[in-house]
Design a protein around this motif. Structure first.
Motif, PDB file in Angstrom:
ATOM      1  N   ALA A 156      12.474  -1.101  -9.762  1.00  0.00           N
ATOM      2  CA  ALA A 156      11.508  -1.422  -8.706  1.00  0.00           C
ATOM      3  C   ALA A 156      10.866  -0.145  -8.180  1.00  0.00           C
ATOM      4  O   ALA A 156      11.350   0.962  -8.405  1.00  0.00           O
ATOM      5  N   THR A 157       9.779  -0.323  -7.455  1.00  0.00           N
ATOM      6  CA  THR A 157       9.094   0.767  -6.764  1.00  0.00           C
ATOM      7  C   THR A 157       8.897   0.358  -5.306  1.00  0.00           C
ATOM      8  O   THR A 157       9.070  -0.809  -4.940  1.00  0.00           O
ATOM      9  N   LEU A 158       8.500   1.312  -4.485  1.00  0.00           N
ATOM     10  CA  LEU A 158       8.197   0.973  -3.102  1.00  0.00           C
ATOM     11  C   LEU A 158       6.967   0.080  -3.061  1.00  0.00           C
ATOM     12  O   LEU A 158       5.980   0.340  -3.749  1.00  0.00           O
ATOM     13  N   PRO A 159       7.000  -0.976  -2.248  1.00  0.00           N
ATOM     14  CA  PRO A 159       5.814  -1.849  -2.137  1.00  0.00           C
ATOM     15  C   PRO A 159       4.712  -1.158  -1.347  1.00  0.00           C
ATOM     16  O   PRO A 159       4.935  -0.155  -0.658  1.00  0.00           O
ATOM     17  N   ALA A 160       3.531  -1.715  -1.414  1.00  0.00           N
ATOM     18  CA  ALA A 160       2.402  -1.152  -0.661  1.00  0.00           C
ATOM     19  C   ALA A 160       2.539  -1.447   0.829  1.00  0.00           C
ATOM     20  O   ALA A 160       2.145  -0.634   1.673  1.00  0.00           O
ATOM     21  N   THR A 161       3.097  -2.623   1.175  1.00  0.00           N
ATOM     22  CA  THR A 161       3.234  -3.029   2.571  1.00  0.00           C
ATOM     23  C   THR A 161       4.625  -3.600   2.812  1.00  0.00           C
ATOM     24  O   THR A 161       5.323  -4.011   1.876  1.00  0.00           O
ATOM     25  N   LEU A 162       4.997  -3.656   4.085  1.00  0.00           N
ATOM     26  CA  LEU A 162       6.248  -4.295   4.504  1.00  0.00           C
ATOM     27  C   LEU A 162       5.966  -5.217   5.678  1.00  0.00           C
ATOM     28  O   LEU A 162       5.215  -4.858   6.598  1.00  0.00           O
TER      29      LEU A 162
END
Length: 475
Positions: A455-461
């Motif tokens: 996985a990678t960091l998402p654009a938003t949370l």
């Protein structure tokens, strides 16, 4: 630029200005911290409320839960006070655990000394450690010492024994008396040498002189022989974790969690006056400020205990859901991944959403069937065990925080020799991007700690959302 807090109290250190040393004088060595057992570095501590843990409320009934707790992945079992409770001036039906009648006995409500010794042996056989809650500052009002050794106690202006604060069920001990000190250490050594426990959580440890604790640590280590001991202070005082204690309470971080939650509109607990407390405006960015302060205050190899609940919070200040709302999961993640050692309290792994009674018998949490909270904490425990960068004390990696899109987003990494954990949380009330355009960090291939998938960091949370990613390497 990243903000870097180098490893210490599980851990941090920042560069601070130093006055020029006299060239003819060697500077004094800075204290490192207590001599920690290797098994404590990546450990998780679990607080056991024996009275409320099972319908029976006994040592023998609790022993049946050891396989489940082993599967959960906890390492140190901290038992709330197990001693007989004083009857004189008793609070409530069963009294406060912290009004001790006899330091070398167990509460008959829980069982016998033999029952407890069997429990200790069973905990050790399961690969876990035992510490017990110790109340050194005061005794119950009918402790044998009151009649046999009145010289152990402080007296008020009227020449009477008294309790600190509004604690009417206890009497204050006098640590200016060497006999008091000797008697207290003798009682503690009994549990180390005769019952085989691994250490103590010491109630209001900051009210007892530091020099007493420093000597007591040496005496207890001598009584334990080759077995390392673990000492937890109920205090937030850096001087206690230089020689005497392995760990103290991270009360300031707990308070900051509540303040951030209140700023985000999530704090709902009403006090005795029926009102919700007012808190100062705090955001995720204040975490870095607190870490920097603690880095300057504490010895490099100190531990601090992180928590979102414990017996005091649950019974008197609100459940984690009342205090933290939909940010509860994100703050739990931070309690595991920021410097220090995480705590789980009785029922936290079930999502317990009510206060447990303190002075009367209550219904236990529903530990079965297991739910998503059990899985959540099981995965966090595994993460803590298997990531060298998350070790407590100076063995852990620096905290490196990243510039984020707004003050409610907190993103940081801890990297030790290529073993890296990256955490992102949204502690605000609205969905948000993590980074300003073009500012996302370049990261290696990572695995989601909860799914095991790349996985990678998402654009938003979304509000309360969290992400924990790690490299494939582990210790």
């Amino acid at each position: 630029m990243k903000k870097i807090f180098a490893a210490m109290l599980g851990g941090l250190a920042v560069l601070v200005g130093c006055s020029q040393q006299n060239k003819t004088t060697e500077p004094a060595a800075e204290p490192e911290g207590a001599n920690h057992a290797d098994w404590s570095r990546n450990a998780v501590i679990y607080e056991v409320n024996t009275r409320q843990y099972t319908p029976e409320g006994t040592f023998n009934a609790f022993r049946e839960h050891l396989p489940r707790l082993k599967e959960l992945g906890v390492d140190i079992l901290w038992f709330m006070p197990i001693h007989p409770i004083s009857e004189k001036n008793r609070k409530g039906e069963l009294g406060s655990y912290y009004a001790v009648r006899d330091y070398k006995a167990v509460n008959p409500e829980f069982g016998t000394l033999d029952d407890f010794k069997t429990l200790v042996d069973s905990v050790h056989a399961a690969g876990m450690k035992v510490i017990i809650d110790w109340v050194p500052n005061h005794t119950g009002c009918d402790n044998a010492w009151v009649e046999e050794h009145p010289e152990y106690y402080q007296l008020n202006e009227e020449g009477q024994m008294y309790g600190p604060f509004d604690w009417t069920d206890v009497y204050q001990l006098d640590y200016s008396n060497d006999s008091t000190r000797a008697a207290m250490t003798d009682a503690m050594k009994f549990w180390i040498s005769e019952m085989g426990i691994d250490g103590f959580r010491c109630d209001v440890a900051g009210r007892v002189p530091v020099d007493y604790w420093n000597q007591a640590r040496k005496d207890l280590e001598a009584a334990a022989g080759d077995r390392p001991i673990f000492m937890l202070a109920e205090a937030t005082e850096p001087e206690l974790v230089v020689e005497a204690f392995d760990m103290d309470y991270n009360w300031p971080m707990k308070d900051l969690f509540s303040e951030i939650a209140a700023t985000s509109g999530q704090y709902t607990f009403k006090g005795a006056d029926g009102n919700v407390r007012t808190f100062p405006h705090k955001t995720a960015r204040d975490i870095d400020s607190l870490l920097a302060v603690q880095a300057e205050q504490y010895a490099p190899d100190s531990y601090m205990m992180n928590m979102i609940t414990n017996h005091d919070l649950n019974s008197w200040e609100g459940t984690e859901f009342e205090r933290l709302g939909n940010l509860q999961g994100a703050f739990a993640v931070l309690s595991y991944t920021l410097p220090g050692m995480p705590l789980i309290y009785t029922g936290q792994e079930t999502g317990l959403d009510r206060a447990l009674e303190f002075f009367v018998k209550d219904n236990p949490p529903a530990f079965e069937p297991r739910n998503d909270y059990f899985t959540f904490y099981q995965k966090l425990n595994s993460l803590k065990h298997n990531r060298p960068e998350l070790a407590a004390g100076k063995a852990g990696a620096p905290v490196e925080s990243y510039p984020t899109a707004n003050e409610n987003i907190y993103v940081f990494s801890r990297d030790l020799n290529g073993s890296q954990t990256v955490v992102a949380v949204n502690l605000g009330a609205e969905e948000s991007a993590l980074f300003q355009e073009g500012q996302a960090p370049q990261l290696p291939e990572l695995v989601d700690a909860f799914t095991g998938q790349t996985a990678t960091l998402p654009a938003t949370l979304a509000p309360g959302q969290y992400v924990v990613l790690s490299t494939n390497s582990s210790k």
